[in-house]
Design a protein around this motif. Structure first.
Motif, mmCIF file in Angstrom:
data_model
loop_
_atom_site.group_PDB
_atom_site.id
_atom_site.type_symbol
_atom_site.label_atom_id
_atom_site.label_comp_id
_atom_site.label_asym_id
_atom_site.label_seq_id
_atom_site.Cartn_x
_atom_site.Cartn_y
_atom_site.Cartn_z
ATOM 1 N N TYR A 1 -2.732 9.306 -23.836
ATOM 2 C CA TYR A 1 -1.682 9.805 -22.933
ATOM 3 C C TYR A 1 -1.200 8.649 -22.268
ATOM 4 C CZ TYR A 1 -4.198 14.231 -23.053
ATOM 5 O OH TYR A 1 -4.756 15.360 -23.642
ATOM 6 N N VAL A 2 0.165 8.984 -21.778
ATOM 7 C CA VAL A 2 0.958 7.779 -21.141
ATOM 8 C C VAL A 2 0.816 8.052 -19.796
ATOM 9 C CG1 VAL A 2 3.127 6.674 -21.079
ATOM 10 C CG2 VAL A 2 2.244 7.592 -23.160
ATOM 11 N N VAL A 3 0.305 7.201 -19.129
ATOM 12 C CA VAL A 3 0.527 7.090 -17.542
ATOM 13 C C VAL A 3 1.397 6.430 -16.641
ATOM 14 C CG1 VAL A 3 -1.117 6.694 -15.430
ATOM 15 C CG2 VAL A 3 -2.145 7.836 -17.548
ATOM 16 N N HIS A 4 2.154 7.014 -16.053
ATOM 17 C CA HIS A 4 3.380 6.100 -15.280
ATOM 18 C C HIS A 4 2.638 5.433 -13.997
ATOM 19 C CE1 HIS A 4 7.478 6.243 -13.684
ATOM 20 N NE2 HIS A 4 7.283 5.143 -13.877
ATOM 21 N N ALA A 5 2.851 4.100 -14.206
ATOM 22 C CA ALA A 5 2.333 3.271 -12.776
ATOM 23 C C ALA A 5 3.653 2.540 -12.135
ATOM 24 C CB ALA A 5 1.465 2.462 -13.390
ATOM 25 N N VAL B 1 -5.769 7.750 -8.735
ATOM 26 C CA VAL B 1 -5.870 5.920 -8.731
ATOM 27 C C VAL B 1 -4.462 5.766 -8.150
ATOM 28 C CG1 VAL B 1 -5.667 3.960 -10.415
ATOM 29 C CG2 VAL B 1 -7.194 6.014 -10.825
ATOM 30 N N PRO B 2 -4.767 4.541 -7.208
ATOM 31 C CA PRO B 2 -3.503 4.181 -6.412
ATOM 32 C C PRO B 2 -2.656 3.656 -7.528
ATOM 33 C CG PRO B 2 -5.742 3.410 -5.426
ATOM 34 C CD PRO B 2 -6.189 4.021 -6.825
ATOM 35 N N ARG B 3 -1.422 3.562 -7.073
ATOM 36 C CA ARG B 3 -0.126 3.174 -7.896
ATOM 37 C C ARG B 3 0.001 3.797 -9.228
ATOM 38 N NH1 ARG B 3 -2.804 -1.515 -5.884
ATOM 39 N NH2 ARG B 3 -1.977 -2.396 -4.264
ATOM 40 N N VAL B 4 -0.583 5.080 -9.399
ATOM 41 C CA VAL B 4 -0.187 6.193 -10.597
ATOM 42 C C VAL B 4 0.846 6.806 -10.024
ATOM 43 C CG1 VAL B 4 -1.115 7.687 -11.964
ATOM 44 C CG2 VAL B 4 -2.298 5.246 -11.720
ATOM 45 N N LEU B 5 2.136 7.035 -10.655
ATOM 46 C CA LEU B 5 2.699 8.109 -10.502
ATOM 47 C C LEU B 5 2.629 9.524 -11.270
ATOM 48 C CD1 LEU B 5 5.944 5.628 -10.554
ATOM 49 C CD2 LEU B 5 4.777 6.585 -8.529
#
Length: 177
Positions: free
Chosen positions: A6-10, A82-86
């Motif tokens: 999966y691709v997580v936007h940070a 998680v902090p800083r995960v969009l």
């Protein structure tokens, strides 16, 4: 149990912090069986600085972290909080879709290739105008005729006494104008 990518936007420039925070939370929650690798896709690049070759890493998907996981409510909430995960990329906001196995293999092979064979930081194209900054043709301008990334060399056409002359140069001997 099917682990998918999966691709997580940070947040940009916080990819490594997100990776670290994810790994810590997974351990703390005891969910290691639902997660595989967590990856910030980077490649090694070589640049010339003051006559020295310097290696550095460049992210080829800035702002994104790849996470191999089994998606369920628990893992989804863990990643989302998680902090800083969009959020996740692809699919619906509450049900993200994984990238295909083919895409994942292409990214992983590019990461592997970047470790084995560093790329130049500055990419040159045929027809581009460059200034020579080192060697006997210093301060001349020329057009790139040929680029050889394996040997880190260029063939540049330089105008000398009104005639176009091809000159073989290394990447570190020229700069883009």
């Amino acid at each position: 149990m099917a682990l998918r990518w999966y691709v997580v936007h940070a947040y940009s420039n916080f990819e490594n912090k997100v990776k670290q925070a994810l790994e810590e939370r997974i351990k703390r929650e005891g969910l290691q069986e639902y997660f595989g690798k967590i990856l910030v896709p980077t490649e090694e690049v070589v640049e010339m600085r003051m006559g020295q070759q310097r290696k550095s890493e460049r992210k080829f998907f800035p702002g994104y972290v790849l996470v191999q996981m089994e998606l369920n409510d628990e893992t989804w909430h863990l990643v989302r909080n998680v902090p800083r995960v969009l959020g996740f990329i692809g699919g619906a906001s509450d049900r993200p879709s994984p990238i295909s196995e083919k895409e994942a293999m292409a990214i992983l092979s590019r990461v592997e290739e970047g470790v084995n064979k560093p790329r130049p930081k500055v990419l040159f194209e045929v027809g581009e105008v460059v200034r020579i900054i080192d060697g006997p043709f210093k301060d001349f301008n020329g057009n790139i005729e040929e680029v050889n990334y394996e040997k880190s060399r260029l063939r540049v056409s330089v105008l000398i006494f009104g005639r176009s002359t091809p000159v073989e140069l290394e990447f570190g001997q020229v700069e883009k104008i």
